[in-house]
Write a protein that holds these residues in place. Structure first.
Motif, short mmCIF file in Angstrom:
data_model
loop_
_atom_site.label_atom_id
_atom_site.label_comp_id
_atom_site.label_asym_id
_atom_site.label_seq_id
_atom_site.Cartn_x
_atom_site.Cartn_y
_atom_site.Cartn_z
N TYR A 97 -5.35 6.70 2.87
CA TYR A 97 -4.76 6.05 4.06
C TYR A 97 -4.68 4.54 3.86
N THR A 100 -1.77 3.42 1.72
CA THR A 100 -0.43 3.48 2.31
C THR A 100 -0.05 2.17 3.00
N ARG A 102 1.10 -1.40 3.33
CA ARG A 102 1.82 -2.38 2.52
C ARG A 102 1.15 -3.75 2.55
N ARG A 158 -1.88 10.38 0.03
CA ARG A 158 -1.10 9.17 0.27
C ARG A 158 0.37 9.51 0.51
N THR A 159 0.92 10.40 -0.33
CA THR A 159 2.32 10.78 -0.19
C THR A 159 2.54 11.52 1.13
N ARG A 162 2.53 9.04 4.02
CA ARG A 162 3.77 8.26 4.08
C ARG A 162 4.88 9.03 4.78
N GLU A 298 8.41 11.39 -1.03
CA GLU A 298 8.04 10.10 -1.61
C GLU A 298 9.02 9.05 -1.15
#
Length: 298
Positions: A97, A100, A102, A158-159, A162, A298
């Protein structure tokens, strides 16, 4: 209904024959091990026990369940699997998490370092020295702490994260939720399929691992069932004793011996294998949804 041509029907039949053969080759070793575990050891040593027990007995399982070491190993494996799976999934999900975000400084650098560890490791000797320096030798926590984070699971988490709608997190923050609140109240509840799938894979790894304890654990009270099973498979005391006798004595001993090392090994293998197999039907429906959604978006 679409009618298949002759060539298509031949191809379908060949595919089904191949699948049946593949299923048989995969399932038969497990079935034969179960059959041997229910068969008398002396009769098994004569050969020919394939699909059904020839001399049915429960003596192998009585010896297994009367052995305090095996029962203790079973308990250690259960505790390791439960605690290790829960702690690993939570820790890995939190890490994923964070990756992810930015605004995380050095996010790409951290990701590169994680990927490097997937292809290169320090090796067995440096790992042993590190575990010893951390004071984890002969400790239950040696099963838990080194495996807290899985890079592969982190990438899938993570993917998946997202792919969640950004509006959910924004709405939660407007309502007063912080990052921890968003993670535990919004993200985790929506991640059921991927959590179930990765939890199963993690649990299987913990349950089936025999090599790790054989290096870092010397205390028999901390030996999991799989390591004990490996020791039993490597110890063929009865077979060695039979091999040192002449043929007449061998035949007499085999008649007297209803439990052999092989039959006992098969019974122990069943006890160690069946519990984790029973978990699969409960999470099977999450496999495709969890892994594909978590790895393709992705």
């Amino acid at each position: 209904m679409v009618r298949l041509s002759f060539g298509d029907r031949v191809m379908v039949i060949m595919i089904y024959i191949f699948l049946v053969f593949l299923a048989f080759v995969t399932f038969y070793p497990f079935w034969n091990a179960a059959v041997i575990s229910f068969n008398e050891g002396a009769d098994t040593s004569l050969g020919g026990v394939t699909f059904w027990p020839r001399e049915f007995t429960l003596e192998n399982y009585k010896i297994v369940f009367n052995d305090d070491r095996i029962i203790n190993g079973f308990y250690v494996s259960i505790m390791r699997t439960i605690i290790g799976t829960i702690s690993s999934i939570i820790t890995t999900a939190i890490f994923a998490y964070g990756m992810t975000k930015r605004e995380l400084i050095g996010r790409k650098y951290y990701m590169i370092m994680c990927i490097v560890t997937m292809y290169f490791s320090g090796g067995l000797i440096p790992s042993f020295l590190l575990i010893r320096a951390l004071g984890l030798m002969d400790s239950f926590w040696v099963f838990i702490i080194p495996s807290l984070v899985s890079v592969w699971n982190m990438i899938i988490f993570r993917t998946f994260f997202r792919g969640l709608p950004a509006g959910l997190e924004e709405s939660a923050k407007i309502d007063g939720c912080g990052n921890w609140g968003v993670f535990f109240r919004i993200v985790l509840p929506l991640s059921g399929p991927v959590i179930a799938t990765l939890s199963l894979f993690t649990a299987v790894n913990h349950w089936n691992d025999w090599f790790y304890p054989s290096i870092y654990i010397n205390d028999e009270n901390l030996m999991p069932i799989q390591t004990m099973l490996k020791q039993i498979l490597n110890t063929n005391i009865v077979s060695d004793q039979i091999g040192n006798l002449d043929s007449a004595a061998q035949g007499q001993l085999q008649k007297m011996q209803t439990v052999t090392s092989k039959s006992l090994s098969m019974a122990t293998m069943m006890v160690a294998t069946v519990p984790i197999i029973m978990v699969y039907p409960f999470v099977q429906k999450y496999f495709v949804k969890g892994v594909l959604v978590g790895s393709l978006k992705e």
